[in-house]
Design a protein around this motif. Structure first.
Motif, PDB file in Angstrom:
ATOM      1  N   GLN A 121      19.297  -4.472 -23.558  1.00  0.00           N
ATOM      2  CA  GLN A 121      18.429  -3.868 -24.566  1.00  0.00           C
ATOM      3  C   GLN A 121      18.002  -4.850 -25.654  1.00  0.00           C
ATOM      4  O   GLN A 121      16.864  -4.822 -26.113  1.00  0.00           O
ATOM      5  CB  GLN A 121      19.145  -2.678 -25.233  1.00  0.00           C
ATOM      6  CG  GLN A 121      19.437  -1.513 -24.307  1.00  0.00           C
ATOM      7  CD  GLN A 121      18.218  -0.677 -24.021  1.00  0.00           C
ATOM      8  OE1 GLN A 121      17.157  -0.904 -24.600  1.00  0.00           O
ATOM      9  NE2 GLN A 121      18.336   0.268 -23.105  1.00  0.00           N
ATOM     10  N   PRO A 165      19.449   3.257 -27.705  1.00  0.00           N
ATOM     11  CA  PRO A 165      18.432   4.266 -27.402  1.00  0.00           C
ATOM     12  C   PRO A 165      18.712   5.054 -26.131  1.00  0.00           C
ATOM     13  O   PRO A 165      18.068   6.050 -25.872  1.00  0.00           O
ATOM     14  CB  PRO A 165      17.156   3.432 -27.242  1.00  0.00           C
ATOM     15  CG  PRO A 165      17.646   2.123 -26.717  1.00  0.00           C
ATOM     16  CD  PRO A 165      18.982   1.893 -27.384  1.00  0.00           C
ATOM     17  N   ILE A 168      15.312   4.734 -21.089  1.00  0.00           N
ATOM     18  CA  ILE A 168      13.914   4.826 -21.536  1.00  0.00           C
ATOM     19  C   ILE A 168      13.043   5.169 -20.332  1.00  0.00           C
ATOM     20  O   ILE A 168      13.078   4.488 -19.310  1.00  0.00           O
ATOM     21  CB  ILE A 168      13.445   3.505 -22.181  1.00  0.00           C
ATOM     22  CG1 ILE A 168      14.324   3.189 -23.393  1.00  0.00           C
ATOM     23  CG2 ILE A 168      11.984   3.597 -22.601  1.00  0.00           C
ATOM     24  CD1 ILE A 168      14.016   1.859 -24.055  1.00  0.00           C
ATOM     25  N   GLY A 172       7.888   5.711 -21.943  1.00  0.00           N
ATOM     26  CA  GLY A 172       8.413   5.232 -23.222  1.00  0.00           C
ATOM     27  C   GLY A 172       9.304   6.216 -23.947  1.00  0.00           C
ATOM     28  O   GLY A 172       9.762   5.928 -25.055  1.00  0.00           O
ATOM     29  N   THR A 173       9.577   7.392 -23.376  1.00  0.00           N
ATOM     30  CA  THR A 173      10.441   8.386 -24.025  1.00  0.00           C
ATOM     31  C   THR A 173      11.876   7.877 -24.062  1.00  0.00           C
ATOM     32  O   THR A 173      12.406   7.425 -23.041  1.00  0.00           O
ATOM     33  CB  THR A 173      10.387   9.720 -23.271  1.00  0.00           C
ATOM     34  OG1 THR A 173       9.037  10.135 -23.141  1.00  0.00           O
ATOM     35  CG2 THR A 173      11.178  10.787 -24.012  1.00  0.00           C
ATOM     36  N   ARG A 174      12.509   7.962 -25.214  1.00  0.00           N
ATOM     37  CA  ARG A 174      13.880   7.485 -25.366  1.00  0.00           C
ATOM     38  C   ARG A 174      14.865   8.639 -25.209  1.00  0.00           C
ATOM     39  O   ARG A 174      14.685   9.712 -25.777  1.00  0.00           O
ATOM     40  CB  ARG A 174      14.062   6.804 -26.729  1.00  0.00           C
ATOM     41  CG  ARG A 174      13.181   5.584 -26.881  1.00  0.00           C
ATOM     42  CD  ARG A 174      13.542   4.759 -28.082  1.00  0.00           C
ATOM     43  NE  ARG A 174      12.900   3.456 -28.027  1.00  0.00           N
ATOM     44  CZ  ARG A 174      13.340   2.370 -28.660  1.00  0.00           C
ATOM     45  NH1 ARG A 174      14.424   2.459 -29.412  1.00  0.00           N
ATOM     46  NH2 ARG A 174      12.717   1.228 -28.543  1.00  0.00           N
ATOM     47  N   GLU A 175      15.910   8.364 -24.462  1.00  0.00           N
ATOM     48  CA  GLU A 175      16.914   9.386 -24.193  1.00  0.00           C
ATOM     49  C   GLU A 175      17.510   9.944 -25.481  1.00  0.00           C
ATOM     50  O   GLU A 175      17.748  11.158 -25.590  1.00  0.00           O
ATOM     51  CB  GLU A 175      18.025   8.804 -23.320  1.00  0.00           C
ATOM     52  CG  GLU A 175      19.126   9.798 -22.978  1.00  0.00           C
ATOM     53  CD  GLU A 175      20.234   9.184 -22.139  1.00  0.00           C
ATOM     54  OE1 GLU A 175      21.191   9.921 -21.817  1.00  0.00           O
ATOM     55  OE2 GLU A 175      20.163   7.986 -21.822  1.00  0.00           O
TER      56      GLU A 175
END
Length: 441
Positions: A121, A165, A168, A172-175
């Motif tokens: 990351q 985060p 992903i 682009g949605t982050r968990e």
């Protein structure tokens, strides 16, 4: 000729030395600040490793961070300092190559600092944690009160957060944002029932270590620990919801093992050193990994997990039809049933779109809450308002698969000897379908 050669050679050495100086220095590319209830974390993103020193100054309160051989490639004085003990950030170059960062403070803090190596990351990082001493003292002085008829406590753990985060999605949605929405809605639903009390392991977007999450739940005397995540895989095809509980004998499938390894690496992303330096050293938790008294807890985890999985199947397709087991670090508590819910695969484009939808998050939370409340209405812990209602409304219990006499006595809050005596039992052997009379509590 010789003198000119010497001059040329010396000039060349100086150029090589300056070149090595430039190559050896690192740069600060950004500063990220994560406020939490008991500490504030500063993360300096670096281009390479650095040497650093941290010390405090008084009158006025300041924290000084000296970083050696580093260039500043960002603005530190524009950082958002809301909900932190920092009133201002200043910096200045020292000795032409070093940087001094000064934090003007509004209250006393206990600083902790460490370096983190690159991972999948982030690159090199310098982490400085400002532990709020005042809140630590208040927490230590807070008296513990135990009610005769208490609420059932559900610990809700939104996975990841802050520096970590999580997975992903392709869009682009982050968990961490998805699970925060589900967990917050789950807590809201549970709180509406006066028999239940939700406790969140984190109350905002900040990092908290895996062992610390369990510690929060245990200090709240939680009756159930629910960790909420959004699954991910190397390929985009897998989809569906899953429920996992702890396994002491290995994972129930290769995918369960892979997922547990992935989730357990969260401390490496968020900085496991931060957990250690914050004083999170619970000797009881250190023994959890080898604790052999978890049979009853695992049995209850499977029972409530099966109910949750069945309910999730009414909203989303199931990735696996049965509750799976693996060595999740966050589930290793011997004194409370625990489960990890994978709401869906964020790595699947279609499921990613559903997971970030607020209405869909609400549906998932409603099904999870319904399963949890149904389980505890049938299995109320002792000294709770639900167990008091159960003792007045019914004095009989029908044996189900997986029940033991000692478990039934514990759940009903009665003495096992009294239970044997009332049902004329000479031993603890019971059979499925058998009806037991329960002594009044």
């Amino acid at each position: 000729m010789t003198l000119n050669f010497i001059r040329y050679f010396l000039a060349l050495l100086i150029l090589v030395f300056l070149s090595l100086e430039t190559q050896a220095s690192s740069s600060i590319n950004s500063l990220r600040i994560w406020p939490a209830p008991d500490h504030t974390r500063l993360v300096f993103d670096l281009s390479g490793p650095v040497q650093h020193k941290v010390f405090s100054l008084e009158n006025p309160k300041r924290l000084v961070i000296d970083i050696g051989r580093v260039r500043l490639n960002t603005q530190l004085d524009t950082s958002d300092l809301t909900n932190t003990p920092i009133s201002r950030v200043r910096s200045a170059v020292r000795n032409k190559t070093d940087l001094r960062v000064v934090l003007d403070l509004s209250q006393e803090v206990q600083p902790r600092s460490f370096l983190l190596r690159p991972n999948e990351q982030y690159g090199h990082r310098l982490v400085v944690d400002l532990v709020l001493e005042e809140k630590q003292k208040q927490a230590a002085k807070k008296p513990k009160t135990v009610k005769q008829q208490r609420q059932i406590v559900i610990a809700i753990d939104p996975g990841h957060g802050g520096e970590d985060p999580g997975a992903i999605g392709p869009g682009g949605t982050r968990e961490k944002h998805v699970v925060w929405g589900i967990a917050k809605e789950l807590a809201r639903i549970i709180e509406r029932d006066p028999a239940f009390k939700p406790v969140m392991t984190r109350t905002g977007d900040y990092y908290i270590g895996l062992r610390k999450r369990v510690d929060v739940a245990r200090k709240a005397r939680a009756d159930l620990f629910v960790s909420v995540h959004a699954d991910a895989y190397r390929l985009p095809q897998p989809q569906g919801s899953s429920v996992y509980v702890l396994s002491q004998r290995g994972a129930s499938s290769e995918s369960a093992r892979w997922l547990a390894d992935t989730e357990n690496r969260a401390d490496l992303i968020g900085g496991v050193e931060g957990v250690l330096t914050l004083g999170d050293k619970d000797e009881t938790l250190a023994g959890v990994l080898v604790d052999l008294s978890m049979t009853a807890t695992l049995s209850e985890s499977l029972k409530v997990g099966s109910r949750v999985l069945k309910n999730l199947g009414q909203v989303n397709r199931l990735h696996k039809r049965d509750v799976e087991q693996a060595g999740f670090l966050v589930l290793k508590s011997p004194d409370m049933p625990s489960m990890l819910i994978e709401a869906g695969f964020i790595s699947n484009p279609q499921e990613e779109r559903r997971l970030k939808d607020l209405a869909y998050q609400r549906k998932l939370a409603q099904q999870i809450a319904s399963a949890i409340k149904d389980y505890f209405r049938e299995n109320p812990p002792p000294n709770t308002s639900l167990s008091a209602k159960a003792s007045h409304s019914s004095s009989a219990y029908t044996i189900r698969r997986g029940d033991t006499l000692s478990e039934i006595a514990r759940r009903k809050g009665v003495d096992i000897g009294e239970l044997r005596k009332m049902n004329d039992l000479n031993n603890d052997v019971i059979r499925v379908g058998q009806r037991l009379r329960i002594p009044s509590t």
